[in-house]
Scaffold this active site. Structure first.
Site, short mmCIF file in Angstrom:
data_model
loop_
_atom_site.label_atom_id
_atom_site.label_comp_id
_atom_site.label_asym_id
_atom_site.label_seq_id
_atom_site.Cartn_x
_atom_site.Cartn_y
_atom_site.Cartn_z
N GLU A 114 0.82 -1.21 0.00
CA GLU A 114 0.00 0.00 0.00
C GLU A 114 0.86 1.26 0.00
O GLU A 114 0.53 2.24 -0.67
CB GLU A 114 -0.95 0.01 1.20
CG GLU A 114 -2.09 -1.01 1.09
CD GLU A 114 -3.03 -0.72 -0.07
OE1 GLU A 114 -3.05 0.43 -0.57
OE2 GLU A 114 -3.76 -1.64 -0.48
N TYR A 155 -6.31 7.21 3.51
CA TYR A 155 -6.50 6.09 2.60
C TYR A 155 -5.80 4.82 3.09
O TYR A 155 -6.42 3.75 3.20
CB TYR A 155 -6.00 6.42 1.18
CG TYR A 155 -5.81 5.14 0.40
CD1 TYR A 155 -6.90 4.46 -0.10
CD2 TYR A 155 -4.54 4.55 0.29
CE1 TYR A 155 -6.75 3.24 -0.73
CE2 TYR A 155 -4.38 3.34 -0.34
CZ TYR A 155 -5.49 2.69 -0.85
OH TYR A 155 -5.33 1.47 -1.45
N ASP A 157 -9.60 6.08 -2.50
CA ASP A 157 -8.46 6.54 -3.29
C ASP A 157 -9.02 7.24 -4.52
O ASP A 157 -10.23 7.44 -4.64
CB ASP A 157 -7.54 5.37 -3.67
CG ASP A 157 -8.15 4.54 -4.77
OD1 ASP A 157 -9.40 4.44 -4.80
OD2 ASP A 157 -7.41 4.02 -5.61
N CYS A 199 -17.99 1.06 -19.97
CA CYS A 199 -19.28 0.91 -19.31
C CYS A 199 -20.02 -0.37 -19.73
O CYS A 199 -20.83 -0.90 -18.97
CB CYS A 199 -20.16 2.12 -19.58
SG CYS A 199 -19.42 3.68 -19.03
N CYS A 241 -19.38 -2.97 -17.25
CA CYS A 241 -19.38 -2.54 -15.84
C CYS A 241 -20.58 -3.08 -15.08
O CYS A 241 -21.72 -2.94 -15.52
CB CYS A 241 -19.38 -1.01 -15.76
SG CYS A 241 -19.42 -0.39 -14.06
N CYS A 283 -25.63 3.83 -12.44
CA CYS A 283 -24.72 4.96 -12.67
C CYS A 283 -25.42 6.11 -13.38
O CYS A 283 -25.85 6.00 -14.53
CB CYS A 283 -23.52 4.48 -13.51
SG CYS A 283 -22.28 5.76 -13.78
#
Length: 344
Positions: free
Chosen positions: A50, A131, A149, A208, A211, A217
């Site tokens: 990380e 984060y 993030d 998309c 997705c 969305c």
DNA sequence: GATGCGTGGGC
DNA sequence: TGCCCAAGCAT
């Protein structure tokens, strides 16, 4: 935390369920990641990856992560390692404050006998911000934490068609991400959101059609989802100039260590002048152009004969082991390339 | 909230 | 080529 009014806009369980199902089928295998639904990796590996991944791409981190873990397989071994070796191993990765914080964090955690398992305690460790503390709590310890993030922020902004720049959306993004975060599998959820942002919900040309959240969305429903969020305003680039010295004797070059804080802090370097706005500098030798995040540098690399300041002689044949940041590696390469040209 | 802080890859 | 962007943090 109660569900917010936003749950009327995006059904948290429905969207979360579709996202996790997509992650179960498509999670990218990464060296620091365990497969969906399986026990988490060791906290040391989660922490190390990380920190390396802060503002740094997966492609850049992968080989460096392998080298780090091979050299320091445990937190204890890293905590006991000489600082110069860790700086050298970090050279080229950028954002060198991370290496300083990595060292401080490793020593603190070794001293206390292991990583804390709660977000609030993790947040107090050097180099762990909002984060990273949330990511470690969720991924390594299975705690529910709101992991945000740049990928998550973009996904959330598009789900809700928020069209201001991300910097102005902080509280909204946090509230909406909270409402979407499940109690179960928080680590997988966080990684699923980040995978989605990295592979489908990209800044440009989002995918998309594949997705799992397209039905949820608002940006997709409006068309042109890439317009959300608005791009950050640009800052005027600045130009600086400086001179570095190439001082060589008997096959070795004189290197110094930069001050602990500030730009390239703690890293090995060629000695040189301060970098100012006035230029370009006179003298002879190749000029290196290097683009930092917030300014461009024209650095002349001039040869000199007398050592400058505190430093050490580094054999040119082993310059790669010195741990020079990319700027100075480019300077060295310019000198050595010129030498080859002259010989030809 | 804004600024300083690296580097490499994609387009 | 130049610009955008990346699993952010500290101050």
């Amino acid at each position: 935390m109660p569900a917010s009014a936003a749950s009327q806009l995006v059904d948290p369980r429905g969207a979360t369920g579709r996202l996790l199902a997509h992650y179960d089928a498509h999670a990218r295998p990464l060296p620091w990641r365990s497969p969906p639904g399986s026990p988490p990796p060791h906290p040391y590996l989660v922490w190390l990856s990380e920190v390396m991944l802060q503002q740094t791409t997966v492609a850049s981190v992968e080989p460096r992560f392998h080298r780090f873990v091979a050299r320091w397989p445990t937190l204890q071994s890293l905590a006991e390692a000489p600082e110069e070796q860790i700086f050298a191993e970090w050279a080229g990765l950028g954002y060198y404050a991370r290496a300083r914080n990595l060292i401080a964090c490793a020593r603190q955690v070794a001293e206390r006998g292991g990583f804390p398992t709660h977000e609030a305690e993790l947040r107090k460790l050097p180099g762990l911000g909002a984060y990273t503390a949330a990511a470690i709590a969720a991924i390594a310890f299975g705690r529910r934490a709101v992991v945000i993030d740049t990928n998550v922020a973009r996904v959330i902004a598009r789900l809700h068609a928020l069209d201001r720049p991300l910097a102005a959306l902080g509280p909204d993004i946090r509230r909406l991400a909270d409402s979407l975060t499940p109690d179960d599998r928080p680590g997988d959820f966080a990684q699923a959101m980040m995978d989605l942002g990295a592979t489908l919900c990209r800044p440009r040309s989002p995918g998309c059609a594949a997705c799992p959240l397209s039905a949820d969305c608002r940006a997709f429903a409006r068309g042109e989802p890439q317009r959300f969020p608005a791009p950050a305003p640009k800052r005027a680039p600045r130009q600086r100039f400086g001179t570095a010295w190439w001082i060589e004797r008997a096959g070795s070059v004189w290197l110094v260590r930069r001050p602990k804080h500030g730009l390239l802090g703690g890293m090995a370097a060629l000695p040189g002048t301060e970098w100012g706005e006035q230029g370009p500098p006179g003298g002879s030798g190749p000029v290196i152009r290097h683009a930092f995040t917030h300014f461009a540098l024209d650095l002349r690399v001039a040869t000199a004969s007398e050592p400058v300041g505190e430093g050490w002689w580094q054999p040119v044949a082993r310059l790669g082991e010195a741990g020079l940041p990319t700027l100075y590696m480019k300077a060295a390469e310019a000198i050595l390339a010129g030498r080859i040209r002259d010989a030809a």
